[in-house]
Design a protein around this motif. Structure first.
Motif, PDB file in Angstrom:
ATOM      1  N   PRO A  51       0.810  -1.324  -0.023  1.00 16.07           N
ATOM      2  CA  PRO A  51       0.003   0.050   0.027  1.00 16.07           C
ATOM      3  C   PRO A  51       0.894   1.349   0.009  1.00 16.07           C
ATOM      4  N   TYR A  52       2.094   1.111   0.432  1.00 23.58           N
ATOM      5  CA  TYR A  52       2.927   2.348   0.564  1.00 23.58           C
ATOM      6  C   TYR A  52       3.704   2.595  -0.995  1.00 23.58           C
ATOM      7  N   ALA A  53       3.609   1.527  -1.685  1.00 20.66           N
ATOM      8  CA  ALA A  53       4.509   1.991  -2.901  1.00 20.66           C
ATOM      9  C   ALA A  53       4.154   3.237  -3.896  1.00 20.66           C
ATOM     10  N   GLY A  54       3.092   3.728  -3.744  1.00 20.31           N
ATOM     11  CA  GLY A  54       2.883   4.662  -4.637  1.00 20.31           C
ATOM     12  C   GLY A  54       3.006   6.185  -3.604  1.00 20.31           C
ATOM     13  N   GLN A  55       3.587   6.098  -2.468  1.00 26.89           N
ATOM     14  CA  GLN A  55       3.833   7.277  -1.602  1.00 26.89           C
ATOM     15  C   GLN A  55       5.151   7.854  -1.755  1.00 26.89           C
ATOM     16  N   ALA A  58      11.093  -6.683  -1.249  1.00 27.08           N
ATOM     17  CA  ALA A  58      10.727  -7.338  -2.463  1.00 27.08           C
ATOM     18  C   ALA A  58       9.572  -8.487  -2.315  1.00 27.08           C
ATOM     19  N   CYS A  59       9.949  -9.504  -1.309  1.00 23.38           N
ATOM     20  CA  CYS A  59       9.226 -10.711  -1.121  1.00 23.38           C
ATOM     21  C   CYS A  59       8.212 -10.353  -0.564  1.00 23.38           C
ATOM     22  N   GLY A  60       7.880  -9.070   0.323  1.00 20.06           N
ATOM     23  CA  GLY A  60       6.687  -8.806   0.814  1.00 20.06           C
ATOM     24  C   GLY A  60       6.536  -9.138   2.451  1.00 20.06           C
ATOM     25  N   VAL A  61       7.962  -9.395   2.887  1.00 16.00           N
ATOM     26  CA  VAL A  61       8.272  -9.819   4.140  1.00 16.00           C
ATOM     27  C   VAL A  61       7.607  -8.501   5.174  1.00 16.00           C
ATOM     28  N   GLY A  62       8.156  -7.306   4.520  1.00 20.91           N
ATOM     29  CA  GLY A  62       7.753  -6.228   5.328  1.00 20.91           C
ATOM     30  C   GLY A  62       8.382  -4.951   5.053  1.00 20.91           C
ATOM     31  N   GLY A 101      10.347  -4.631  -8.803  1.00 19.45           N
ATOM     32  CA  GLY A 101       9.602  -4.920  -7.747  1.00 19.45           C
ATOM     33  C   GLY A 101       9.456  -4.244  -6.282  1.00 19.45           C
ATOM     34  N   VAL A 102      10.211  -3.211  -6.360  1.00 16.46           N
ATOM     35  CA  VAL A 102      10.220  -2.314  -5.090  1.00 16.46           C
ATOM     36  C   VAL A 102      10.249  -1.035  -5.341  1.00 16.46           C
ATOM     37  N   ARG A 103       9.869  -0.249  -4.328  1.00 19.06           N
ATOM     38  CA  ARG A 103       9.404   0.949  -4.291  1.00 19.06           C
ATOM     39  C   ARG A 103      10.292   1.625  -3.211  1.00 19.06           C
ATOM     40  N   PHE A 104      10.802   2.903  -3.238  1.00 19.86           N
ATOM     41  CA  PHE A 104      11.469   3.609  -2.118  1.00 19.86           C
ATOM     42  C   PHE A 104      10.629   4.873  -1.755  1.00 19.86           C
ATOM     43  N   CYS A 105      10.521   4.933  -0.495  1.00 20.93           N
ATOM     44  CA  CYS A 105       9.789   6.132   0.136  1.00 20.93           C
ATOM     45  C   CYS A 105      10.833   6.783   1.059  1.00 20.93           C
ATOM     46  N   GLY A 106      10.556   8.124   1.466  1.00 18.29           N
ATOM     47  CA  GLY A 106      11.183   9.043   2.237  1.00 18.29           C
ATOM     48  C   GLY A 106      10.532   8.670   3.601  1.00 18.29           C
ATOM     49  N   VAL A 107      11.238   8.839   4.688  1.00 18.08           N
ATOM     50  CA  VAL A 107      10.563   8.736   5.897  1.00 18.08           C
ATOM     51  C   VAL A 107      10.467  10.116   6.808  1.00 18.08           C
ATOM     52  N   THR A 108       9.442  10.400   7.237  1.00 17.00           N
ATOM     53  CA  THR A 108       9.025  11.690   8.169  1.00 17.00           C
ATOM     54  C   THR A 108       9.023  11.340   9.449  1.00 17.00           C
ATOM     55  N   PRO A 109       9.690  12.339  10.313  1.00 18.34           N
ATOM     56  CA  PRO A 109      10.617  13.119  10.087  1.00 18.34           C
ATOM     57  C   PRO A 109      11.802  12.532   9.445  1.00 18.34           C
ATOM     58  N   ARG A 110      12.495  13.348   8.844  1.00 14.28           N
ATOM     59  CA  ARG A 110      13.774  13.123   8.116  1.00 14.28           C
ATOM     60  C   ARG A 110      14.791  12.821   9.219  1.00 14.28           C
ATOM     61  N   THR A 111      15.377  11.643   9.248  1.00 18.86           N
ATOM     62  CA  THR A 111      16.201  11.199  10.140  1.00 18.86           C
ATOM     63  C   THR A 111      17.685  10.661   9.658  1.00 18.86           C
TER      64      THR A 111
END
Length: 309
Positions: free
Chosen positions: A177-181, A237-241, A256-266
């Motif tokens: 679900p977070y792949a598009g964020q 990529a395997c959906g483990v987490g 098969g993977v997407r990267f997302c930033g993390v807030t707050p930036r750490t």
């Protein structure tokens, strides 16, 4: 017997005459005659026949001269080899490093070092920070690249300098679900199974995540431990987490993977290069020169750290 005795004998054999040999050597004839006589007494054999036709090597002399030529050649080679070793052009360098350092900056540094010092034998070991620190303190490594400064017994005897900065990002499978964020919050991450670096391998990273998520974080307590960034990406990529790791992961494209930033930036622990403060190995010095040339900011920090002793 000294090297000059060998040179005197070879010159005499080449010129076949005491006077001409002495002139070629830049010495007077009487000292040359005396040195050859001393050499014959030391070897216990007549090395030259003095005849009307000139001075000629005996059978014993020919055997001696063959060895003398090889000995002088070996002495010249020894001088060359010693000079090259003193300049860090030969020898051995043992480097332990965390896997993420192979994303940046080690490829450029090691590539340049290999081109500039092709005869230095590189022994490369991918190791977790805790293990490489212990190996460095024990003398089993010459250089270690760790996440965060070295910790534990003996770390106070190491010289350490940051060579890279990074911040936390998340990686998920393309169906997550977070792949598009563009980014995810810590609150969102607390509700997801996580994949993180093993705490015993990377204590500085584990401590930073505990600070971010909370000491009693259930998400971290139940997280899957991964050895390196490639495993973090693969398990995501395997959906483990949701994998958590350095932004250097962005340089590892994978279907098969997407990267997302993390807030707050750490910020994550720096990549740190360390070596023993008493190590004066020329090969290590040459490697540090390559680091200075490839990473000017790191070189300036390194020089400042060394100047402080």
């Amino acid at each position: 017997m000294e090297a000059r005795h060998l040179r005197y004998a070879l010159a005499l054999a080449e010129h076949g005459h005491f006077g001409r040999a002495a002139r070629a050597l830049g010495i007077a004839q009487p000292p040359l005659s005396k040195q050859i006589a001393d050499l014959e007494r030391e070897t216990g054999a007549r090395l030259f026949d003095r005849t009307r036709q000139g001075v000629l090597p005996t059978a014993a002399g020919e055997a001696f001269l063959a060895r003398a030529r090889r000995a002088l050649a070996e002495m010249a080679a020894a001088t060359v080899d010693a000079g090259r070793a003193a300049r860090g052009e030969t020898g051995r360098l043992r480097l332990g490093f965390v896997a993420s350092a192979l994303l940046d900056p080690l490829p450029d540094v090691l590539g340049r070092f290999g081109r500039e010092r092709p005869d230095v034998r590189l022994e490369l070991h991918e190791m977790a920070s805790g293990r490489s620190t212990a190996a460095l303190v024990a003398g089993d490594l010459d250089v270690a690249v760790t996440l965060g400064p070295p910790r534990g017994a003996g770390a106070e005897h190491l010289v350490s300098v940051p060579i890279g900065h990074d911040h936390l990002i998340a990686v998920v499978g393309s169906a997550h679900p977070y792949a598009g964020q563009a980014s995810v919050s810590v609150a969102q991450l607390r509700r997801q199974p996580l994949v993180v670096a093993a705490g015993e391998d990377e204590p500085a990273v584990a401590a930073g995540l505990r600070t971010l998520f909370g000491e009693d974080s259930a998400a971290l307590d139940g997280a899957t431990a991964a050895r390196d960034v490639h495993t973090i990406i693969g398990l995501a990529a395997c959906g483990v987490g949701v994998g958590l790791g350095p932004s250097r992961m962005l340089s590892v494209p994978r279907p098969g993977v997407r990267f997302c930033g993390v807030t707050p930036r750490t910020a994550l622990p720096d990549l740190v290069l360390s070596f023993a403060d008493r190590d004066r190995s020329p090969a290590l010095g040459a490697f540090l020169d390559t680091v200075r040339g490839n990473c000017p900011d790191v070189g300036a920090a390194l020089d400042l750290r060394l100047a402080r002793g």
